[in-house]
Design an enzyme around this catalytic site. Sequence first.
Site, PDB file in Angstrom:
ATOM      1  N   THR A 132      -8.152  38.675 -11.052  1.00 36.11           N
ATOM      2  CA  THR A 132      -9.258  39.627 -10.931  1.00 36.11           C
ATOM      3  C   THR A 132     -10.433  39.266 -11.837  1.00 36.11           C
ATOM      4  OG1 THR A 132      -9.838  41.900 -11.498  1.00 36.11           O
ATOM      5  CG2 THR A 132      -7.942  41.020 -12.607  1.00 36.11           C
ATOM      6  N   ASP A 133     -11.619  39.756 -11.470  1.00 36.56           N
ATOM      7  CA  ASP A 133     -12.789  39.567 -12.340  1.00 36.56           C
ATOM      8  C   ASP A 133     -12.701  40.428 -13.597  1.00 36.56           C
ATOM      9  OD1 ASP A 133     -13.236  42.080 -11.188  1.00 36.56           O
ATOM     10  OD2 ASP A 133     -15.247  41.631 -10.464  1.00 36.56           O
ATOM     11  N   GLU A 134     -11.781  41.415 -13.597  1.00 38.94           N
ATOM     12  CA  GLU A 134     -11.739  42.364 -14.722  1.00 38.94           C
ATOM     13  C   GLU A 134     -11.305  41.695 -16.025  1.00 38.94           C
ATOM     14  OE1 GLU A 134     -10.236  46.252 -13.713  1.00 38.94           O
ATOM     15  OE2 GLU A 134     -10.707  45.953 -11.601  1.00 38.94           O
ATOM     16  N   TYR A 158      -4.438  47.135 -17.627  1.00 40.09           N
ATOM     17  CA  TYR A 158      -4.333  46.327 -16.401  1.00 40.09           C
ATOM     18  C   TYR A 158      -4.984  44.960 -16.599  1.00 40.09           C
ATOM     19  CZ  TYR A 158      -5.830  44.457 -11.874  1.00 40.09           C
ATOM     20  OH  TYR A 158      -6.105  43.617 -10.824  1.00 40.09           O
ATOM     21  N   LYS A 162      -3.348  41.154 -16.664  1.00 44.68           N
ATOM     22  CA  LYS A 162      -3.735  40.078 -15.737  1.00 44.68           C
ATOM     23  C   LYS A 162      -4.254  38.865 -16.526  1.00 44.68           C
ATOM     24  CE  LYS A 162      -3.830  39.949 -11.813  1.00 44.68           C
ATOM     25  NZ  LYS A 162      -2.810  39.540 -10.804  1.00 44.68           N
TER      26      LYS A 162
END
Length: 352
Positions: A132-134, A158, A162
């Site tokens: 993810t970009d997060e 989260y 990741k």
Amino acid sequence: MILTTGSAGFIGSNFVLDWFEVSDEPIVNLDKLTYAGNLNNLASLKGNSKHVFVKGDIGDFELVSKLLDEYKPRAVVNFAAESHVDRSIHGPEDFIQTNIVGTFHLLEAVRAYWGRLPPEEQAVFRFLHVSTDEVYGSLGKEDPAFRETNRYEPNSPYSASKAASDHLVRAYHHTYGLPVLTTNCSNNYGPYHFPEKLIPLCIHNALTGKPLPIYGDGQQIRDWLYVKDHCSAIRRVLEAGQLGEVYNVGGWNEKANLDVVNTLCEILDELSPRADGQSYKTQITFVTDRLGHDRRYAIDASKLERELGWKPAETFETGIRKTVQWYLDHQDWVGNVTSGAYREWLGVQYGG
Ligand code: NAD
Ligand code: TYD
């Protein structure tokens, strides 16, 4: 054949369905079937002998090793994860277990399997990790979009879990030479999206006369990509990505949350107007902000475009219309996933 994990969830099931539209190559699909996993997503594959579903955990080293030895996949695509930021705030434990410990056990099983392959099969094998970009943290208004070289600055349990999994994948390439690829994608939307995330939640709440909850001032920005474009990007990276490389995936569609929800309301007003003639916008309700809420995400996907020639097929305007229409046409699917445990979650998150 290839082995995919977590492909009874939102993106993984779209990936499997799209795969069989363009390929005859079989898939073994390993999924634990958590609350987010739903075999109804794959109902159209019933009777298709090219799709083998196995219920199990990516953290189960013996099971994964057995599947690898039995099916001898040429690639593993790892979608399996706990994926919802709000749930990670209420209970991070599952995120640590699946996203970090689970990915570690999966990597261990894949490394051992890859080590047993003859050299010509080793050379073509790929482990593709979907992320993810997060992991890059939060951007200021004027900051350039995330590039692959940005520092990791995850802010939620989260995104931290990741980020940890991405680091493990990177380390398995650097240390053991495992042929890995990583994709970091922006927010997805489209069919089979579980209605705990902003877009499907608001479509569902609008149609059932409930409030459309906007956290804080609704000016947080996300970069939206239609799920099928994410799937085509993953196929392209699997096919032509350079070993050990990271590819950002995004649609150049930055939108503030409030604008997204207003757009949803306008499309619903047109396609399925309220009986009282009022706009669905009257259901918009501002609620307490998410803890540690990231203000802005934006993806610079130019590396993927430049090096592998990938481009999204949908704009936000075309993709969101298709998505609303899909939900209108699949109210039975929504009905199946919004019973029991789903209601408990709404109680925890929105107070009843
Ligand atoms: P999802 O929550 O809809 O699906 C996750 C799937 O993984 C479910 O089917 C679940 O049963 C399965 N799963 C969970 N734990 C497992 C375990 N231990 N072993 C095996 N299976 C397990 O998530 P999604 O939105 O489809 O996301 C898929 C992947 O893409 C995730 O890795 C996520 O971090 C990443 N991603 C998601 C988005 C997004 O906008 N949804 C954006 C970028 C990246
Ligand atoms: P979400 O779909 O949970 O994705 P992510 O947190 O991974 O970006 O949320 C998208 C944005 O919408 C995020 O800024 C939080 C916000 N949001 C709301 O305003 N209300 C809601 O009820 C939800 C679920 C999200």
